[in-house]
Design a protein around this motif. Sequence first.
Motif, PDB file in Angstrom:
ATOM      1  N   ALA A 260      -6.272  33.234  19.070  1.00 44.84           N
ATOM      2  CA  ALA A 260      -5.821  31.959  19.642  1.00 44.84           C
ATOM      3  C   ALA A 260      -5.410  32.143  21.097  1.00 44.84           C
ATOM      4  CB  ALA A 260      -4.644  31.417  18.825  1.00 44.84           C
ATOM      5  N   ARG A 261      -5.296  31.026  21.787  1.00 39.94           N
ATOM      6  CA  ARG A 261      -4.769  31.048  23.148  1.00 39.94           C
ATOM      7  C   ARG A 261      -3.285  31.392  23.120  1.00 39.94           C
ATOM      8  NH1 ARG A 261      -7.324  28.434  27.465  1.00 39.94           N
ATOM      9  NH2 ARG A 261      -9.362  27.524  26.981  1.00 39.94           N
ATOM     10  N   SER A 262      -2.784  31.816  24.259  1.00 40.56           N
ATOM     11  CA  SER A 262      -1.352  32.100  24.351  1.00 40.56           C
ATOM     12  C   SER A 262      -0.545  30.829  24.089  1.00 40.56           C
ATOM     13  CB  SER A 262      -1.007  32.642  25.741  1.00 40.56           C
ATOM     14  OG  SER A 262       0.405  32.732  25.902  1.00 40.56           O
TER      15      SER A 262
ATOM     16  N   PHE B 281      12.143  26.402  17.172  1.00 41.08           N
ATOM     17  CA  PHE B 281      11.733  25.971  18.517  1.00 41.08           C
ATOM     18  C   PHE B 281      11.884  27.162  19.449  1.00 41.08           C
ATOM     19  CE2 PHE B 281      16.272  25.552  18.596  1.00 41.08           C
ATOM     20  CZ  PHE B 281      16.655  25.916  19.884  1.00 41.08           C
ATOM     21  N   VAL B 282      11.157  27.128  20.565  1.00 38.80           N
ATOM     22  CA  VAL B 282      11.228  28.185  21.564  1.00 38.80           C
ATOM     23  C   VAL B 282      11.056  27.553  22.927  1.00 38.80           C
ATOM     24  CG1 VAL B 282      10.185  30.310  22.449  1.00 38.80           C
ATOM     25  CG2 VAL B 282      10.248  29.892  19.974  1.00 38.80           C
ATOM     26  N   ASP B 283      12.004  27.754  23.807  1.00 40.35           N
ATOM     27  CA  ASP B 283      11.874  27.269  25.183  1.00 40.35           C
ATOM     28  C   ASP B 283      10.707  27.995  25.861  1.00 40.35           C
ATOM     29  OD1 ASP B 283      14.024  25.564  24.933  1.00 40.35           O
ATOM     30  OD2 ASP B 283      15.473  27.032  25.677  1.00 40.35           O
ATOM     31  N   GLY B 284       9.910  27.233  26.599  1.00 41.63           N
ATOM     32  CA  GLY B 284       8.808  27.840  27.338  1.00 41.63           C
ATOM     33  C   GLY B 284       7.578  28.115  26.507  1.00 41.63           C
ATOM     34  N   ALA B 285       7.520  27.529  25.310  1.00 43.09           N
ATOM     35  CA  ALA B 285       6.340  27.731  24.456  1.00 43.09           C
ATOM     36  C   ALA B 285       5.951  26.419  23.805  1.00 43.09           C
ATOM     37  CB  ALA B 285       6.610  28.794  23.399  1.00 43.09           C
ATOM     38  N   HIS B 286       4.694  26.313  23.419  1.00 45.39           N
ATOM     39  CA  HIS B 286       4.169  25.101  22.805  1.00 45.39           C
ATOM     40  C   HIS B 286       4.454  25.154  21.303  1.00 45.39           C
ATOM     41  CE1 HIS B 286       1.351  22.048  21.450  1.00 45.39           C
ATOM     42  NE2 HIS B 286       1.168  21.676  22.705  1.00 45.39           N
ATOM     43  N   ALA B 287       5.307  24.246  20.814  1.00 45.09           N
ATOM     44  CA  ALA B 287       5.721  24.273  19.412  1.00 45.09           C
ATOM     45  C   ALA B 287       4.539  24.127  18.467  1.00 45.09           C
ATOM     46  CB  ALA B 287       6.750  23.173  19.157  1.00 45.09           C
TER      47      ALA B 287
ATOM     48  N   LEU C 120       6.630  33.876  18.657  1.00 46.04           N
ATOM     49  CA  LEU C 120       6.328  33.538  17.267  1.00 46.04           C
ATOM     50  C   LEU C 120       7.505  33.902  16.360  1.00 46.04           C
ATOM     51  CD1 LEU C 120       4.373  32.619  15.056  1.00 46.04           C
ATOM     52  CD2 LEU C 120       3.358  34.917  15.098  1.00 46.04           C
ATOM     53  N   ALA C 121       8.087  35.092  16.572  1.00 50.11           N
ATOM     54  CA  ALA C 121       9.226  35.507  15.755  1.00 50.11           C
ATOM     55  C   ALA C 121      10.423  34.584  15.976  1.00 50.11           C
ATOM     56  CB  ALA C 121       9.599  36.955  16.085  1.00 50.11           C
ATOM     57  N   ALA C 122      10.648  34.185  17.212  1.00 51.89           N
ATOM     58  CA  ALA C 122      11.770  33.283  17.510  1.00 51.89           C
ATOM     59  C   ALA C 122      11.550  31.909  16.893  1.00 51.89           C
ATOM     60  CB  ALA C 122      11.950  33.174  19.023  1.00 51.89           C
ATOM     61  N   PHE C 123      10.316  31.445  16.901  1.00 51.58           N
ATOM     62  CA  PHE C 123      10.009  30.147  16.292  1.00 51.58           C
ATOM     63  C   PHE C 123      10.312  30.179  14.795  1.00 51.58           C
ATOM     64  CE2 PHE C 123       6.926  27.483  14.020  1.00 51.58           C
ATOM     65  CZ  PHE C 123       7.226  26.241  14.571  1.00 51.58           C
ATOM     66  N   ARG C 124       9.981  31.283  14.144  1.00 44.16           N
ATOM     67  CA  ARG C 124      10.280  31.395  12.720  1.00 44.16           C
ATOM     68  C   ARG C 124      11.782  31.354  12.455  1.00 44.16           C
ATOM     69  NH1 ARG C 124       5.901  36.241  12.200  1.00 44.16           N
ATOM     70  NH2 ARG C 124       4.114  34.997  11.505  1.00 44.16           N
ATOM     71  N   ALA C 125      12.549  31.916  13.376  1.00 49.88           N
ATOM     72  CA  ALA C 125      13.995  31.987  13.168  1.00 49.88           C
ATOM     73  C   ALA C 125      14.689  30.675  13.498  1.00 49.88           C
ATOM     74  CB  ALA C 125      14.576  33.124  14.008  1.00 49.88           C
ATOM     75  N   ARG C 126      14.207  30.001  14.563  1.00 47.92           N
ATOM     76  CA  ARG C 126      14.965  28.834  15.061  1.00 47.92           C
ATOM     77  C   ARG C 126      14.198  27.521  14.972  1.00 47.92           C
ATOM     78  NH1 ARG C 126      15.601  32.428  19.449  1.00 47.92           N
ATOM     79  NH2 ARG C 126      14.465  31.018  20.816  1.00 47.92           N
TER      80      ARG C 126
ATOM     81  N   ARG D 168       3.423  26.771  15.608  1.00 44.90           N
ATOM     82  CA  ARG D 168       3.348  26.343  14.213  1.00 44.90           C
ATOM     83  C   ARG D 168       1.980  26.725  13.627  1.00 44.90           C
ATOM     84  NH1 ARG D 168       4.227  21.528  15.186  1.00 44.90           N
ATOM     85  NH2 ARG D 168       6.509  21.685  15.151  1.00 44.90           N
ATOM     86  N   ALA D 169       0.929  26.506  14.412  1.00 46.31           N
ATOM     87  CA  ALA D 169      -0.418  26.860  13.953  1.00 46.31           C
ATOM     88  C   ALA D 169      -0.555  28.377  13.787  1.00 46.31           C
ATOM     89  CB  ALA D 169      -1.456  26.338  14.939  1.00 46.31           C
ATOM     90  N   LEU D 170       0.050  29.153  14.699  1.00 46.10           N
ATOM     91  CA  LEU D 170      -0.002  30.607  14.595  1.00 46.10           C
ATOM     92  C   LEU D 170       0.728  31.094  13.341  1.00 46.10           C
ATOM     93  CD1 LEU D 170       0.610  31.621  18.325  1.00 46.10           C
ATOM     94  CD2 LEU D 170      -1.427  32.132  16.990  1.00 46.10           C
TER      95      LEU D 170
END
Length: 833
Positions: free
Chosen positions: A443-445, A469-475, A461-467, A479-481
Amino acid sequence: MPHIDPTLPIADVMPDILASLGSHTRLVLEAPPGAGKTTQVPLALLDAAWLEGRQIVMLEPRRVAARAAASFMAKQLGEAPGDRVGYQIRFERKVSASTRILVVTEGLLARMIQEDPMLESVGAIVFDEFHERHLSADLGLALALDVQSGLREDLRIVLMSATLDGEALSTWLDAPRVSSAGRAYPVEIRHVDAQREEKLSQHIRRALADATANMAGDALVFLPGKRDIALTQAVLEQAMPEVDIRALHGDLPVEEQAALLSPSAHARRVVLATNVAESSVTLPGVRIVVDSGLAREPAFNSDTGFTHLETRRISQASADQRAGRAGRVAEGLALRLWPASQRLQSQRTPEILQADLAPLRLELAAWGSDDLRFVTAPPTAAMQNASALLRDLGALDRDQSLTARGRRLLELGLHPRMGAMVLSAQTPTERALACDLIALADARSPLLRPGDAFAERWQALAAFRARGFVDGAHAGALRALDRAAMQWRKRLRVDAGAPNVLPAHALGALLAQAYPDRIARASANDPYRYQLANGQTAKLSEYTQLLGEPWLVINELHYARPDARILSAAPVDEAYLREAFSAQFQEGDEVEWDEARAALVAARIKRFDRIVLSRAPGGQVDAERAQAALVDAVRRLGLAVLPWSDASRQWQARVQLLRKHLPALALPAMDDDSLVADLDDWLAPAFAGKTRLSALDTQALSNALRTRLDWSQQQALDMHAPKQMQVPSGLSRDIHYALDHEGEPEAPVLAVKLQELFGLGDTPTIADGRVSLTLHLLSPGGRPLQVTRDLRGFWDRTYPEVKKEMKGRYPKHPWPDDPWSATATHRAKPRGT
C-alpha cells in the motif's frame, strides 16, 4: 437454455457458442459491454453434455467483478452465492459441494492447476475480459493449454472479451471465433482540453459542471489512482455539495465496492474510479463518463530489479470500453480530457512485458517446464533477473530447479519476496509483524507528510491500533492497513496479535529476508549515497530521516540516473547480517578494471555480495581472472569501448537485416543489447591471455563476432546480404548497411554513378528479393543526384530533367536520350565523340 435471459444480445449467438464447444475444445468469444457474456455464458454451459457434471471455472480480473458476477448468476438461479454458483477471492470464499460455477480472480487459477494438474473436477475454464492481459491470466492460459495438450484433451478453454483482437487470437489459439452484438445506447464523444496550468481535479470539476447541467443521470469519472481520487473528491465535494461523491478502487473493502453496484438513493451520484470500473462490473444509472485517459500500471525495470506503478496513457481499446459505460441505460455522454488530435495505441501493453516476473518464474519452476505457449513471450532479461532474485531468496538452485524452500514459497501464495520474509519469522510475534509488513509493502504510505523511514509507517499503524487515531496520518488508510494485516494473519494462520513496540532493527531484519538484493551500505565518501547488494547505487533525499545509518534495507526505490532515489527503507544491524547472510560476506583476491589506468589491477577485497567493504592492493593479475574481468568491464562500460571497424558494424547490420526479412535462416540476434547479454559466449575467448582492453584489435573483434554464426549461416549471409553488388557497368559496388538507434536495420544503400546503371529497369534487391536497395545515383563527379527505390520511375520521370541539367556540366560523359538502350559505363566518352 432455461437460465438465460433472452433479452440480452448474447442470447442470439448462444446456439453458436454451444455448437462450437460441442465440437471444439477452444473458443474465442467477442462481445461488447452489455451483451451479457459474463453472466450468461457460464449458465448456458451448465447443461452441456461434454461437461459431464463437472465445474466451470471463470476468471475475473478483479475481486469486485468476481463477486458481482457470481452474485448475479446465483440470483438468476434463485439461489444464494455458494450454492450452484460460488466464488473465491482473496480473503473470501463462498463455495459448497454443490458449486458448479466457480468464479475466481485470475491469480487463483495457477494455484488450482499446480495442486491438481489433471483438473479432474473441472470441465471448462472461461477467461473473462482477457483483453486486459494481466500476467496471471497469461500464465493461467499457458498452464491450461499445457494441461489440455498433455493431460486433458476434453478440457474446454474459452477466451471472452469486448476489445481483444479476436481474429489474431483465434488463429494463434487454433480456435473458432464467435462474435456477439452489444446492447448500448448512442454515446456522444467530446474532447475537453485542459486550460493552461489547470490541475486534473479542476479540469474534471469544469467538465462535470457543464455535463451535469445538461444531462440527467449519474457520472463515472476514470482516474489513475487513489491519490488522484482523493484530491478530486475533495474538490467536487466542495463544488457540488448536493451530489453524492463516491470513490471506487481496488483497495476499498469488497463490501464498499459492491455497494456501488446497487442503485443510489441520491438524486445524483458521481463515482470516482480507477480502471476497476472499466470492465466486468456495471454501475447503474451512469449516463456521463469523464475519462482522464490515464491509468496506473506496474512497470518493471530490468536494470534494477524494481517494480513500480507508473501513470500512463490508456489504449484506444480502454478508452472505447470506458466510453461505453455511458450508454448502458440510455443515451450517454463521454468527455475525454485530452485533445482530439492525440492518438492512443490500439491495445494495452501486456503486463508480461512490463512487470516483475519473479512470481511467474517460480510458477514455471514448480511446473517443471519453461516450454509453455504464451500469447506474448516473457522478456529474456526480465526472466534472467527473476531467476537471480529467486536464487537470492533460496527458491532456486544454481541449475534453476525448484528447492524445498521454493516449494514452500509457492504454497504460501505470496510474492516470493513476502513469502521469504514470512518463512524467516521465528516466533509468533515475528510472524504477526511480517503480516503487518506485507500489508504496508502493498500500500501507499499512510502518512500525510513525505518520509523515507519505513518504521514511521509501522509506528503509525501500531499507534492507530492503540488509540484509534494518529496525528499526521490518514485514518482511512490506517484502518485499511489494519484490516489487511488481520486478514493476512488469518490466512497464514498466525495466532499471535500484532506487536505494540519493536527492537530498533526488527523491521530491517525481516525486510532483509524479502529484499536481500536491496541491502545497502553507506558510502564512506558520501553519507547520502548507498551501494546496494545488487551493484546499483541509490541516494537518500534531502528530507531523509535515515542519514547516518550504516546499513539499510530498501523496500521502495525510484530509479533515476546516475543514482536511484530511496523512497522507503529501514536500518538493519550488521551483526544480524553477518549471522543471517554469512555466505554473502566474502574475502579474496579479485581482478578489477581500473578506469583511470584503463587496465586491470589485482586487489584483496572484502565484500558483502557486490558491496565492497574494503580493498587493498594485490599482486600480479591472474590470467584466468583477467579474462572474466575484461568481459565484466565491457558489460559495464558498453560495447563502444571495443575497437569496432566499419566492416564489423556493417557485418552486424547485415545479420540483423536477414533476421528481420529471412527469419527462416534462424540467425542469432546481433543488436547491441543481445551482444551484451551473450558476452561470455562470444567475447570472452578473445580476451584469453590479455589484461587490457586495448590488446583486442579490430581483427580479433571481427573474428569473435563471426563465431556467432556457423559455416552455413555465414554462407547464407554472404548470399542474401552481400557486401557488394555487380552493376551493369561490370564493376562491383559496395552496399552500405546500417542499424538505427534502436538496433533495427535501415534500408541498405547502393551508391553508384548514374551512367553505370543504363539499361537496368528494376531496382536491385537482396534477401531473396524481399529487400529493395536504396539507390544513391551519383553524378560523374561522385555527387548525389537522386535517392530512389524506384529505378524504373526515375528513368521515366526524373532522368530527362537530370540529363538537361547535368549534360552541360559533364559534357565528356554520356547522357543518352534513351537510357534503356544505352550501354552502361563508368568511363567518359571516347575522344572525338
